[in-house]
Design an enzyme around this catalytic site. Structure first.
Site, PDB file in Angstrom:
ATOM      1  CB  CYS A 171      -0.941   0.000   1.201  1.00 19.36           C
ATOM      2  SG  CYS A 171      -1.959  -1.475   1.289  1.00 19.36           S
ATOM      3  CG  HIS A 304      -2.190   4.544   5.602  1.00 18.54           C
ATOM      4  ND1 HIS A 304      -1.986   4.221   4.269  1.00 18.54           N
ATOM      5  CD2 HIS A 304      -2.426   3.363   6.237  1.00 18.54           C
ATOM      6  CE1 HIS A 304      -2.089   2.910   4.124  1.00 18.54           C
ATOM      7  NE2 HIS A 304      -2.366   2.369   5.289  1.00 18.54           N
ATOM      8  CD  GLU A 315      -2.264   8.308   9.136  1.00 15.53           C
ATOM      9  OE1 GLU A 315      -1.757   9.048   8.265  1.00 15.53           O
ATOM     10  OE2 GLU A 315      -3.358   7.729   8.987  1.00 15.53           O
ATOM     11  CE  LYS A 336      -5.383   4.374   1.975  1.00 15.94           C
ATOM     12  NZ  LYS A 336      -4.475   5.493   2.276  1.00 15.94           N
ATOM     13  CG  HIS A 341      -6.342   1.125   0.899  1.00 13.23           C
ATOM     14  ND1 HIS A 341      -5.303   1.554   0.100  1.00 13.23           N
ATOM     15  CD2 HIS A 341      -5.751   0.591   2.015  1.00 13.23           C
ATOM     16  CE1 HIS A 341      -4.153   1.291   0.692  1.00 13.23           C
ATOM     17  NE2 HIS A 341      -4.408   0.714   1.858  1.00 13.23           N
ATOM     18  CG  PHE A 400      -0.310  -6.099   4.295  1.00 17.12           C
ATOM     19  CD1 PHE A 400      -1.157  -5.397   5.127  1.00 17.12           C
ATOM     20  CD2 PHE A 400      -0.821  -7.209   3.645  1.00 17.12           C
ATOM     21  CE1 PHE A 400      -2.477  -5.795   5.314  1.00 17.12           C
ATOM     22  CE2 PHE A 400      -2.136  -7.620   3.810  1.00 17.12           C
ATOM     23  CZ  PHE A 400      -2.961  -6.906   4.654  1.00 17.12           C
TER      24      PHE A 400
END
Length: 795
Positions: A171, A304, A315, A336, A341, A400
């Site tokens: 991502c 994010h 975050e 997002k 996403h 990830f």
């Protein structure tokens, strides 16, 4: 060496393009996001039964790109949607820049940096469905699966012949691509870069996130107390970046400046972020530091903001840790919430929204926001955009395997931030390792090469050399249970290289980065996860396998197993992936972003990977007898020279320079004249300050495919001016380890210098089969620093 820091080369954004669920242009994206419009709804292009949700940010009206990258006989259903999205966004960005390739910037000085999470995996799903139904897939479709296919398509579509690379850090992929492109421009390796990312919906992604119970049944509500998960999206975002000199000379408008960026590894968990946001905070701090920004200079962050409980609170903690008291005055909103996403494309799309926010002085909102969550608690700009005075802003993307990125932008005319170059330093090799079909360790590889051994055996018409290694080197049985074979190979190779470099202390490893190269990547894990989903439905999706389906899972496992916390990235430039990783690590070290980086290149060969090679005509029966596909795990430890000398490290060699060039002919095509290889070789020599006459050898890319080998040998002859320069072709003997070829040659060159006095630098060539060529110059260290046979026993 220069002992006085200098200002860095300013890098400007002069064009952007996007295709998302908001529409087919960057302006449509911005208008929708600025207004708080939620473009997340029922997904129509995929079967949606059995998932946690039926919604996503789907591109519903995608024009077919003008560029043709599939055979003339193919129809639209044979195209790969992620490549189509990238081409649409790139066409808009290139047109918006007002620059003409060849007139304003030479084609050889214009490159591509492309980020993606899934690459062409939708094409892979269609291949797997054909196979499971007993049909023979069209072999062309296999060529659309690797991430590098899109990068080389973009290069061909616009005639860009400079550096071309693909990066896959899940991502955070396109945010990493921005960072790597910034280094290329500042180092003078190009004058312009087409940069961005793309991802399309796949059944694998919906099944995987469902198996992790991460998808929201309603549009995502990031940072909100009632949030219940993320919404997936698809599409692409693209930038045209140029040096300030190019922008001024061409007289094109500047949208924003890319000031700096930060990269870090969590080393914490395969899917969950560090709960306190420790790794993310390091990335944000580095973005501020490298941009010469104070926390008070940043009033807006495009977060994010996925909408999952753990990500959003981590975050928020990271922003507080990095900005201190200034965090409470900083707006933190999530794009997002309105487009979903976009995985590997998120960094580029959200970067576009960030620079539009700077342009129009409006902080975009977080849509669907409900009640404030005290675990988050920062200003999420609820519901609608807010007029604000904005000079600089950050865009965050976390992934990830704990790969974090934060990119800093500045509006034209703003004075906040004046980055400077770090003190100049050389990049040296202080450790290396090898796990191959020749056996474990560097010594076994060297002895096999010197003896002329040809490992491997024919498997259904294709010669394959399998790597065997002691799995315990990858960790305890409990640690290994969460790793696939690719990750185990990476951890074992990195452990051996770090031990060879004399690095084991927590403080040393904490300052060490990981940049991994792989061409095939985790295809075996993708097959293990996807085939049951396609045949039996999402209910059988295995959440234990899904985290290993991302290309950067192996780098994340290295960080978790060995304790490295520095910059991390994963390069996927096909058969040139390892060489690209070495080049990126070189640039990160020269720009002072780490003291040392371990650079593994790893490949394993799954049954379906071998089927793909068999079905592509290039590797048919005639070529198959000369060509060996090999597995392998290699690692080099690269270090800033001052750091290595201060700790008394044994220096094996210096990585003196590198260069990448593209044939710009598209998927599976290369220039029969060898022009691209020649430009890469000459560029690397110029970068290293080495004359062709000073070379002692070229370690060639040649692997036994005549139509690819002959152009390289012609190029070598031109560069050496027919001097009879020694040419080594180890892959013809030991096999083609796909993306690990440059590492194979480097380890053998280093081993040769151990056994005999070195007589000069060597050039190491590595090429993809789509015409991307990388050359590196390796210079031997003085004899006193060379490794000894006694030291070899540790490897």
């Amino acid at each position: 060496m220069n002992d006085v820091p200098e200002d860095v080369v300013p890098v400007m954004v002069v064009g952007v393009g996007a295709i998302t669920s908001q529409g087919g242009t960057a302006q449509a994206l911005w208008e929708g996001v600025r207004a708080g419009h939620v473009a997340i709804g029922p997904v129509r292009a995929l079967p949606m039964d059995g998932y946690q949700t039926r919604i996503g940010g789907e591109v519903t009206d995608a024009p077919e790109p003008a560029h043709r990258y599939t055979p003339e006989s193919a129809d639209s259903k044979d195209r790969e949607p992620s490549i189509d999205f990238a081409l649409v966004a790139a066409a808009e960005a290139m047109a918006a820049s007002g620059l003409v390739v060849g007139r304003d910037v030479p084609a050889e000085r214009w490159g591509v940096a492309y980020g993606t999470c899934n690459g062409g995996w939708r094409s892979a799903e269609l291949i797997l469905r054909d196979e499971e139904s007993g049909r023979t897939p069209d072999w062309h479709r296999y060529t659309l699966v690797p991430p590098q296919a899109a990068a080389e398509t973009l290069s061909a579509a616009h005639g860009l012949r400079g550096p071309v690379l693909s990066v896959n850090t899940a991502c955070a992929s396109s945010a990493h691509a921005l960072g790597h492109a910034l280094e290329i421009l500042r180092a003078g390796r190009a004058d312009a870069m087409l940069v961005g990312g793309s991802d399309a919906f796949t059944e694998t992604a919906f099944a995987g996130f469902s198996s992790l119970e991460s998808l929201s049944p309603e549009p995502a509500a990031p940072y909100s107390k009632d949030r219940s998960g993320l919404s997936l999206g698809e599409g692409s975002g693209m930038f045209v970046l140029v040096t300030d000199e190019v922008a001024r000379r061409a007289g094109v408008p500047v949208i924003a400046e890319v000031l700096g960026y930060g990269l870090s590894a969590d080393g914490y968990h395969v899917t969950a972020p560090h709960p306190e946001g420790a790794g993310a905070a390091r990335a944000i701090r580095q973005a501020l530091t490298t941009s010469a920004l104070a926390p008070d200079d940043v009033r807006y962050i495009n977060g994010h903001g996925t909408g999952t409980p753990k990500n959003d609170s981590a975050e928020s903690n990271a922003v507080r840790a990095a900005l201190g008291e200034a965090a409470e005055k900083t707006a933190l909103s999530s794009t997002k919430s309105m487009v979903g996403h976009l995985l590997g494309a998120a960094g580029a799309v959200e970067g576009i929204v960030t620079i539009m926010a700077l342009r129009d002085q409006i902080a975009p909102p977080t849509a669907s926001f409900g009640e404030v969550d005290p675990q988050c608690g920062l200003d999420a700009v609820p519901d609608s955009g807010r007029v604000m005075a904005l000079d600089a802003a950050l865009s965050n993307n976390f992934a990830f395997a704990g790969a974090n990125a934060s990119v800093a932008f500045r509006r034209p005319g703003a004075t906040a931030g004046t980055p400077v170059l770090p003190l100049a330093d050389d990049v040296v090799v202080t450790g290396f390792s090898a796990l191959s079909a020749a056996g474990e360790g560097v010594e076994a590889l060297w002895e096999a090469f010197r003896a002329g051994a040809r490992p491997g055996a024919v498997e259904d018409g294709l010669r394959v050399a399998r790597a065997e290694f002691d799995r315990s080197a990858a960790g305890t049985p409990k640690q290994r249970r969460r790793m696939d074979r690719l990750s185990q190979l990476a951890v074992a190779a990195c452990r051996a290289a770090l031990e060879d470099a004399g690095l084991s202390g927590e403080e040393e490893l904490d300052a060490t980065g990981v940049v991994l190269g792989t061409g095939v990547g985790p295809v075996a894990s993708n097959e293990d996860f996807t085939v049951p989903v396609l045949t039996e439905g999402p209910k059988v999706a295995n959440p234990g396998i899904f985290p290993n389906t991302v290309y950067n899972s192996a780098a994340g496992q290295v960080s978790m197993a060995l304790g490295t916390r520095g910059p991390t990235s994963t390069l996927t430039s096909a058969h040139a992936a390892g060489a690209a990783a070495l080049g990126v690590a070189f640039d990160l070290l020269r720009s002072g972003r780490a003291e040392r980086i371990v650079v593994p290149a790893v490949e394993v060969l799954s049954p379906r990977t071998l089927d793909a090679y068999r079905r592509i005509p290039l590797f048919g029966p005639a070529a198959g007898r000369r060509y060996t596909l090999a597995e392998g795990g290699f690692a080099l430890v690269l270090e800033r020279g001052r750091s290595a000398r201060e700790r008394g490290a044994r220096i094996h060699a210096t990585l003196s320079g590198h260069a990448t060039a593209s044939d710009s002919l598209g998927i599976g095509r290369w220039d029969p004249s060898g022009d691209g290889v020649e430009r890469a070789m000459r560029g690397a020599l110029e970068s290293a300050g080495v004359a062709p006459a000073a070379l002692s050898a070229v370690w060639a890319n040649a692997a036994g495919i005549g139509s690819a080998d002959r152009p390289e040998l012609s190029a070598i002859d031109r560069v050496s001016e027919g001097s009879g320069l020694r040419v080594e072709t180890p892959k013809r003997q030991l096999g083609e380890p796909v993306g690990a070829g440059a590492h194979l040659s480097a380890v053998l060159a280093l081993s040769g210098w151990r056994d005999a006095p070195a007589d000069g630098p060597v050039l190491i060539n590595s090429s993809s089969l789509g015409g991307t060529h990388t050359s590196l110059v390796l210079t031997p260290a003085p004899t006193a620093s060379a490794p000894t046979l006694d030291s070899e026993s540790a490897r």
